[in-house]
Scaffold this motif. Structure first.
Motif, short mmCIF file in Angstrom:
data_model
loop_
_atom_site.label_atom_id
_atom_site.label_comp_id
_atom_site.label_asym_id
_atom_site.label_seq_id
_atom_site.Cartn_x
_atom_site.Cartn_y
_atom_site.Cartn_z
N GLN A 24 0.83 -1.21 0.00
CA GLN A 24 0.00 0.00 0.00
C GLN A 24 0.87 1.26 0.00
O GLN A 24 1.95 1.27 0.59
N ASP A 26 -0.30 4.19 1.24
CA ASP A 26 -0.77 5.10 2.28
C ASP A 26 -0.57 4.53 3.69
O ASP A 26 -1.06 5.07 4.67
N ASP A 312 -8.75 -2.80 4.17
CA ASP A 312 -9.82 -1.80 4.19
C ASP A 312 -10.17 -1.38 5.62
O ASP A 312 -10.48 -0.21 5.87
N ARG A 315 -7.83 1.31 6.80
CA ARG A 315 -8.17 2.64 6.28
C ARG A 315 -9.38 3.23 6.99
O ARG A 315 -9.43 4.43 7.25
N MET A 320 -8.20 7.24 7.02
CA MET A 320 -7.41 7.61 5.84
C MET A 320 -8.27 7.77 4.60
O MET A 320 -7.98 8.58 3.73
N GLU A 321 -9.32 6.97 4.51
CA GLU A 321 -10.23 7.03 3.37
C GLU A 321 -11.65 6.84 3.89
O GLU A 321 -11.96 5.80 4.49
N SER A 327 -11.61 2.88 -1.13
CA SER A 327 -10.68 2.01 -0.41
C SER A 327 -10.65 0.62 -1.03
O SER A 327 -9.58 0.04 -1.24
#
Length: 339
Positions: A24, A26, A312, A315, A320-321, A327
């Motif tokens: 990833q 991020d 997921d 995140r 983060m998302e 995501s």
């Protein structure tokens, strides 16, 4: 800035989560933590992952085995934004007090009880409800497959109720020399088996009942489902609805994919790490619709299906998302989940 993720437990699921985190852009793997000192943790060392000892006793044994240590678990938690606990069943629950004392967000796996976190996660179903939470639990491999298929039908307003029979693998392939069953079948004594209520911990509205049988094989699980629809439908419509899940893939018996071992071989040929299948592999040419009744069968890779869900969940918990679809797409691309 990338979120730093600590991984506790470098086993069947943990090693896959570690590699997925490393893909990833991020997030980054802050380190892996375990008590083992054999070839398994040496693999983490060879990949350049910082290794930490989970206990003082493990620190001694790992050092004696020549495992280069970056510190102990407390050191790893100090530098991480979130911890993913992939330790064996019931051990993770013992670590929860430590995570809460450290005020660090955490993710558990499906072997733990829903009540331990108060939230159970499946990306296509309830990503948003996990946003910025302290913790969640990624449900088990079988429950994940149930939620993917039934959620697609529910979103299309086609699901009335579902009844499933699960043929469950006896043990993981790498440890089949240690135990398992041979020349017998072992039915779970309770109906429903625990997977149905587990799916309802994510979506209480699901009318789902499961029955399960442990079988003498190790590669995957096999599900048979009978779903009552809210109205009459045809096969084309059902396939289009199931295709709305990016994590369901269609296979055909007519292509020679007639068993779990042939499906595994296909994913090995595709170049997936360990031959992993992150998707639910559903037989398209076996699927049948009669009026408002739907019948289908699929295979679940018990070692891989929860890996994208875990990414997921990271995140969502870290914020983060905020968008589930973004995501899921990001995770799918990184893991090679494509149509």
């Amino acid at each position: 800035m990338k979120k730093k993720i600590a991984l506790i437990g470098y086993g069947v699921i943990g090693k896959r989560v570690a590699d997925a985190i490393a893909l990833q852009d991020d997030m980054e793997l802050a380190g892996v933590c375990d008590v083992i000192s054999d070839w398994r943790i040496q693999t983490a060392v060879s990949k350049g992952y910082p290794v930490y000892a989970a206990t003082d006793e493990a620190k001694i044994s790992m050092a004696q085995a020549g495992v280069p240590l970056a510190g102990i678990m407390a050191d790893l938690l100090d530098i991480a934004d979130l911890v993913v606990d992939c330790t064996p069943k019931k051990i993770a629950a013992q670590n929860v007090d430590t995570y809460r004392e450290q005020k660090i967000k955490f993710i558990l796996q499906g072997g733990e009880k829903h009540e331990t976190t108060g939230h159970s996660f499946s990306a296509e179903n309830n990503y948003t409800s996990a946003l910025n939470r302290e913790s969640t639990r990624v449900v088990s491999c079988n429950t994940t497959s149930i939620l993917r298929t039934l959620t697609a039908l529910k979103k299309a307003n086609l699901l009335e109720n579902a009844r499933g029979t699960l043929l469950r693998r006896a043990t993981d392939p790498w440890e089949s020399h240690l135990g398992g069953i041979m020349n017998t079948l072992v039915p779970e004594k309770d109906i429903p088996s625990h997977q149905g209520p587990d799916a309802q911990s994510v979506d209480p509205e699901l009318d789902v009942v499961t029955m399960a049988v442990k079988v003498p094989e190790t590669l995957s699980h096999l599900h048979y489902w009978n779903v009552r629809l809210t109205r009459k439908a045809d096969k084309k419509e059902i396939i289009e609805v199931l295709q709305t899940s990016t994590r369901i893939t269609f296979i055909n018996y007519s292509d020679g994919l007639v068993s779990n071992n042939t499906i595994k071989e296909r994913y090995l040929d595709m170049g997936r790490p360990w031959g992993d299948m992150y998707e639910v592999a559903l037989w398209q040419d076996m699927l049948k619709v009669e009026g408002n009744e739907l019948y289908y069968a699929y295979v679940v890779d018990n070692q891989a299906i929860v890996i994208p869900e875990t990414i997921d969940a990271i995140r969502s918990l870290t914020g983060m998302e905020e968008n589930a679809e973004k995501s899921i797409l990001k995770t799918n691309i990184s893991l090679g989940i494509v149509r």
